[in-house]
Design an enzyme around this catalytic site. Structure first.
Site, mmCIF file in Angstrom:
data_model
loop_
_atom_site.group_PDB
_atom_site.id
_atom_site.type_symbol
_atom_site.label_atom_id
_atom_site.label_comp_id
_atom_site.label_asym_id
_atom_site.label_seq_id
_atom_site.Cartn_x
_atom_site.Cartn_y
_atom_site.Cartn_z
ATOM 1 C CD GLN A 1 6.877 0.624 1.215
ATOM 2 O OE1 GLN A 1 7.775 -0.242 0.823
ATOM 3 N NE2 GLN A 1 5.635 0.015 1.143
ATOM 4 C CB CYS B 1 -13.854 -26.258 3.908
ATOM 5 S SG CYS B 1 -13.497 -26.915 2.230
ATOM 6 C CB SER C 1 -2.695 3.760 1.512
ATOM 7 O OG SER C 1 -1.868 3.054 0.780
ATOM 8 N N GLY C 2 -4.413 2.342 -0.994
ATOM 9 C CA GLY C 2 -4.488 2.451 -2.494
ATOM 10 C C GLY C 2 -3.450 2.802 -2.981
ATOM 11 N N GLY C 3 -2.315 2.909 -2.286
ATOM 12 C CA GLY C 3 -0.930 3.139 -3.062
ATOM 13 C C GLY C 3 -0.525 2.192 -4.194
ATOM 14 C CG PHE C 4 0.371 -2.774 -4.531
ATOM 15 C CD1 PHE C 4 1.366 -3.146 -4.475
ATOM 16 C CD2 PHE C 4 -0.520 -3.480 -5.489
ATOM 17 C CE1 PHE C 4 1.809 -4.256 -5.480
ATOM 18 C CE2 PHE C 4 -0.249 -4.389 -5.973
ATOM 19 C CZ PHE C 4 0.977 -5.051 -6.086
ATOM 20 C CG ASP D 1 -3.478 -8.761 2.559
ATOM 21 O OD1 ASP D 1 -3.785 -8.452 1.274
ATOM 22 O OD2 ASP D 1 -2.604 -8.051 2.971
#
Length: 376
Positions: A191, A308, A95-98, A268
């Site tokens: 939260q 890998c 969200s951009g909040g962090f 993530d």
């Protein structure tokens, strides 16, 4: 109709952990899964083709950074982030909040949103729940996050409660602001800090809003492992069993394994590429520091159990040489390995769940890899 749906495919008889399939407009992904972070429409040092080869499914992009550069207008004109970065798999945006709330010295919170200073040019910016979703609509990810406040740890009960209640109000506003509900799903975020009552209340109210999926936020912000697990458990135990659960910002091996035990489906973290830049590698034998002189003449693969590109083709001696010479190719190779390591860890976890032996698998990994208390 929700553009993102979830089905549970198996529940481990030994542990209760589960596997599932997340259905998105850009493809289906098996869970539990690890999502590489492509902050600025790129996973650092990796191409989309390499991400496919690594088995990555959902890739995360950062709303705050993409809003600043290149900007929502350019992303909209490009046809969205998938076309912009040429990644054909599912994508998720935070969200951009962090990022905004980490700017504690320059931001001001109100009921309407947050005013803060642009770190690039000093301009004052305003981000609200509606604006966050507007930007995410322009970015075009399959899954969008509600705008929330990620509070520091520790926080008082009063602060955590006020913040949580505001986050709930913002969640409803953001859900209503989605201009592309048939193409992009919004997840609510639980939260409430380190307070069971607040976590339960937040989860219950988000469920009433009927989101297609739910995230757990406010962890990995300085608390100890025991506290983090407690916060995740309190949040998860109230969430709908049949909808996807996303634990935000977690990438250490022990944290990922514990999350799977708690029926978390998505995680993530920037960890794999970040520590690769400093020569730290996660292997089946535990953490390895490629900077050490002992690897100068070690002509064995980095990790004999890894499939890998790095481990199939290059030796520890070569990686040591590249790192000491500050060659970018070395960082690329190590980023490929670390990212594949966590993607493969979750592949192995899924196999163990389907074989009804997840508890055994978890114990084997933690015993064999011998990571430190940080989990890497």
């Amino acid at each position: 109709m929700n553009p993102v749906t979830f089905e549970i495919t198996h529940v481990c008889k030994q542990s209760g952990a589960r596997t599932g399939i997340l259905h998105t407009p850009h493809g289906d992904v098996e869970t539990p899964m690890f999502m590489p972070v492509g902050t600025q429409a790129t996973v650092k040092f990796l191409s989309p083709e390499e991400l496919y080869d690594l088995g990555a499914g959902v890739v995360l992009a950062n709303t705050y950074h993409l809003w600043l550069r290149p900007g929502e207008d350019i992303l909209r004109k490009a046809g969205g982030v998938h076309k912009f970065m040429n990644y054909k798999g599912p994508m998720l945006t935070d969200s951009g909040g962090f990022q905004v709330f980490s700017l504690a010295d320059t931001r001001k919170i109100s009921e309407e949103g947050v005013t803060f200073k642009n770190v690039l040019n000093g301009d004052m910016l305003f981000l609200s729940p509606e604006k966050s979703i507007q930007i995410q609509n322009a970015i075009g990810a399959d899954i969008m996050m509600s705008f929330d406040e990620c509070i520091p740890y520790p926080a008082t009960y009063e602060y955590a409660k006020d913040s949580m209640l505001r986050t709930l109000r913002w969640a409803e506003r953001g859900k209503n602001a989605n201009e592309r509900p048939d193409e992009q799903a919004v997840f609510g975020i639980v939260q409430g800090g380190d307070y069971e009552e607040l976590r339960h209340y937040c989860a219950e109210k988000l469920i009433e809003m009927d989101f297609p999926g739910y995230a757990i936020g406010g962890t990995s912000v300085g608390e100890d492992k025991e506290t983090m697990v407690r916060m995740v458990r309190w949040s998860a135990e109230k969430l709908p069993y049949d909808k996807p659960r996303y634990l935000m910002g977690v990438g250490a091996v022990n944290d990922l394994l514990e999350a799977v035990s708690l029926n978390i489906d998505m995680c993530d973290c920037v960890l794999p590429t970040r520590i690769a830049r400093h020569g730290t590698l996660m292997t089946s034998q535990g953490r390895l520091n490629i900077r050490k002189a002992m690897y100068k003449e070690d002509f064995t693969p980095l990790d004999p159990e890894c499939d890998c590109y790095c481990c199939r083709n290059y030796t520890k001696a070569y990686l040591n040489h590249l790192f000491r010479c500050d060659e970018g190719f070395g960082t690329r190779l190590m980023s490929i390995h670390n990212t594949r390591f966590l993607v493969r860890l979750m592949e192995d976890a899924r196999r163990a769940i389907k074989a009804d032996r997840y508890n055994d698998f978890k114990e084997e990994v933690l015993t064999t890899m011998k990571f430190d208390q940080r989990g890497f």
